[in-house]
Write a protein that holds these residues in place. Sequence first.
Motif, PDB file in Angstrom:
ATOM      1  N   ILE A 182       4.694   4.911  -0.325  1.00  0.00           N
ATOM      2  CA  ILE A 182       5.245   6.028  -0.864  1.00  0.00           C
ATOM      3  C   ILE A 182       5.509   5.938  -2.298  1.00  0.00           C
ATOM      4  O   ILE A 182       5.481   6.844  -3.008  1.00  0.00           O
ATOM      5  CB  ILE A 182       6.740   6.419  -0.086  1.00  0.00           C
ATOM      6  N   GLY A 183       6.263   4.977  -2.488  1.00  0.00           N
ATOM      7  CA  GLY A 183       6.540   4.406  -4.030  1.00  0.00           C
ATOM      8  C   GLY A 183       5.389   4.445  -4.801  1.00  0.00           C
ATOM      9  O   GLY A 183       5.339   5.114  -5.996  1.00  0.00           O
ATOM     10  N   ALA A 184       4.096   3.985  -4.322  1.00  0.00           N
ATOM     11  CA  ALA A 184       2.890   4.120  -5.111  1.00  0.00           C
ATOM     12  C   ALA A 184       2.408   5.126  -5.380  1.00  0.00           C
ATOM     13  O   ALA A 184       2.065   5.523  -6.692  1.00  0.00           O
ATOM     14  CB  ALA A 184       1.932   2.983  -4.200  1.00  0.00           C
ATOM     15  N   GLY A 185       2.765   6.086  -4.394  1.00  0.00           N
ATOM     16  CA  GLY A 185       2.033   7.544  -4.536  1.00  0.00           C
ATOM     17  C   GLY A 185       2.862   8.360  -5.290  1.00  0.00           C
ATOM     18  O   GLY A 185       2.355   9.115  -6.357  1.00  0.00           O
ATOM     19  N   LEU A 227      11.279   3.634 -12.304  1.00  0.00           N
ATOM     20  CA  LEU A 227      10.735   4.145 -11.065  1.00  0.00           C
ATOM     21  C   LEU A 227      10.224   3.135 -10.049  1.00  0.00           C
ATOM     22  O   LEU A 227      10.631   3.181  -8.841  1.00  0.00           O
ATOM     23  CB  LEU A 227       9.773   5.222 -11.530  1.00  0.00           C
ATOM     24  N   ILE A 228       9.536   2.384 -10.656  1.00  0.00           N
ATOM     25  CA  ILE A 228       8.988   1.191  -9.752  1.00  0.00           C
ATOM     26  C   ILE A 228      10.126   0.436  -9.023  1.00  0.00           C
ATOM     27  O   ILE A 228       9.868   0.061  -8.094  1.00  0.00           O
ATOM     28  CB  ILE A 228       7.956   0.362 -10.425  1.00  0.00           C
ATOM     29  N   GLY A 229      11.086   0.049 -10.416  1.00  0.00           N
ATOM     30  CA  GLY A 229      12.154  -0.611  -9.472  1.00  0.00           C
ATOM     31  C   GLY A 229      13.066  -0.185  -8.369  1.00  0.00           C
ATOM     32  O   GLY A 229      13.249  -0.738  -7.387  1.00  0.00           O
ATOM     33  N   VAL A 230      13.087   1.385  -8.331  1.00  0.00           N
ATOM     34  CA  VAL A 230      13.800   1.814  -7.359  1.00  0.00           C
ATOM     35  C   VAL A 230      13.145   1.477  -5.906  1.00  0.00           C
ATOM     36  O   VAL A 230      13.779   1.536  -4.879  1.00  0.00           O
ATOM     37  CB  VAL A 230      13.889   3.407  -7.663  1.00  0.00           C
ATOM     38  N   PHE A 231      11.976   1.602  -6.054  1.00  0.00           N
ATOM     39  CA  PHE A 231      11.008   1.541  -4.783  1.00  0.00           C
ATOM     40  C   PHE A 231      11.082   0.202  -4.172  1.00  0.00           C
ATOM     41  O   PHE A 231      11.143  -0.294  -3.036  1.00  0.00           O
ATOM     42  CB  PHE A 231       9.817   2.158  -4.887  1.00  0.00           C
ATOM     43  N   VAL A 232      10.969  -0.846  -5.197  1.00  0.00           N
ATOM     44  CA  VAL A 232      10.879  -2.016  -4.823  1.00  0.00           C
ATOM     45  C   VAL A 232      12.379  -2.597  -4.299  1.00  0.00           C
ATOM     46  O   VAL A 232      12.493  -3.262  -3.292  1.00  0.00           O
ATOM     47  CB  VAL A 232      10.449  -3.130  -5.996  1.00  0.00           C
ATOM     48  N   ALA A 233      13.500  -2.039  -5.117  1.00  0.00           N
ATOM     49  CA  ALA A 233      14.877  -2.319  -4.481  1.00  0.00           C
ATOM     50  C   ALA A 233      14.890  -1.695  -3.235  1.00  0.00           C
ATOM     51  O   ALA A 233      15.845  -2.245  -2.484  1.00  0.00           O
ATOM     52  CB  ALA A 233      15.800  -1.845  -5.576  1.00  0.00           C
ATOM     53  N   GLY A 234      14.610  -0.733  -2.958  1.00  0.00           N
ATOM     54  CA  GLY A 234      14.526   0.039  -1.596  1.00  0.00           C
ATOM     55  C   GLY A 234      14.076  -0.897  -0.355  1.00  0.00           C
ATOM     56  O   GLY A 234      14.300  -0.935   0.566  1.00  0.00           O
ATOM     57  N   LEU A 278      10.623  -3.671  10.674  1.00  0.00           N
ATOM     58  CA  LEU A 278      11.281  -3.759   9.114  1.00  0.00           C
ATOM     59  C   LEU A 278      10.145  -3.892   8.192  1.00  0.00           C
ATOM     60  O   LEU A 278      10.263  -3.486   7.080  1.00  0.00           O
ATOM     61  CB  LEU A 278      12.447  -4.689   9.132  1.00  0.00           C
ATOM     62  N   ALA A 279       9.258  -4.884   8.668  1.00  0.00           N
ATOM     63  CA  ALA A 279       8.263  -5.142   7.458  1.00  0.00           C
ATOM     64  C   ALA A 279       7.403  -4.120   7.316  1.00  0.00           C
ATOM     65  O   ALA A 279       7.029  -3.627   6.280  1.00  0.00           O
ATOM     66  CB  ALA A 279       7.231  -6.467   7.891  1.00  0.00           C
ATOM     67  N   LEU A 280       7.036  -3.341   8.483  1.00  0.00           N
ATOM     68  CA  LEU A 280       6.167  -2.061   8.309  1.00  0.00           C
ATOM     69  C   LEU A 280       7.038  -0.937   7.724  1.00  0.00           C
ATOM     70  O   LEU A 280       6.533  -0.295   6.916  1.00  0.00           O
ATOM     71  CB  LEU A 280       5.810  -1.622   9.893  1.00  0.00           C
ATOM     72  N   LEU A 281       8.404  -0.885   7.725  1.00  0.00           N
ATOM     73  CA  LEU A 281       9.253   0.090   7.053  1.00  0.00           C
ATOM     74  C   LEU A 281       9.119  -0.224   5.730  1.00  0.00           C
ATOM     75  O   LEU A 281       9.113   0.759   4.716  1.00  0.00           O
ATOM     76  CB  LEU A 281      10.467   0.147   7.610  1.00  0.00           C
ATOM     77  N   GLY A 282       9.323  -1.527   5.344  1.00  0.00           N
ATOM     78  CA  GLY A 282       9.195  -1.940   3.950  1.00  0.00           C
ATOM     79  C   GLY A 282       7.981  -1.607   2.916  1.00  0.00           C
ATOM     80  O   GLY A 282       7.686  -0.947   2.334  1.00  0.00           O
ATOM     81  N   GLU A 283       6.626  -1.747   4.082  1.00  0.00           N
ATOM     82  CA  GLU A 283       5.515  -1.240   3.587  1.00  0.00           C
ATOM     83  C   GLU A 283       5.162   0.136   3.472  1.00  0.00           C
ATOM     84  O   GLU A 283       4.653   0.521   2.339  1.00  0.00           O
ATOM     85  CB  GLU A 283       4.229  -1.924   4.612  1.00  0.00           C
ATOM     86  N   PHE A 284       5.843   0.641   4.311  1.00  0.00           N
ATOM     87  CA  PHE A 284       5.841   2.334   4.217  1.00  0.00           C
ATOM     88  C   PHE A 284       6.625   2.850   2.945  1.00  0.00           C
ATOM     89  O   PHE A 284       6.186   3.668   2.200  1.00  0.00           O
ATOM     90  CB  PHE A 284       6.514   3.028   5.428  1.00  0.00           C
TER      91      PHE A 284
END
Length: 87
Positions: free
Chosen positions: A68-71, A30-37, A58-64
């Motif tokens: 979301i993944g952390a939540g 699950l963590i890998g999915v968001f990191v890969a995204g 793009l950096a802000l979108l990556g942070e977003f």
Amino acid sequence: MSPPRPFIDPATGEIDRAQILSEAVPLAKLIGVFVAGSLPLYAIAFFGAENSALGVVLALLGEFILAIGAGVVLMYVIARGIRLAGE
């Protein structure tokens, strides 16, 4: 008598490594999915559009995506913990 504690083998009282691994693998996926995204966005932002507005977006979108993944991961951990405590 109290219910058995998660991750503890009731027969021996030691840590149940098999149960820990069976819980850790889906969590890592699950963590890998968001990191890969978020990774392609960071790669483009840092290597392709370093000092431009596109790089910032793009950096802000990556942070977003990571936020979301952390939540989502936190909600998964809490829900899984509640389910394990009930078993």
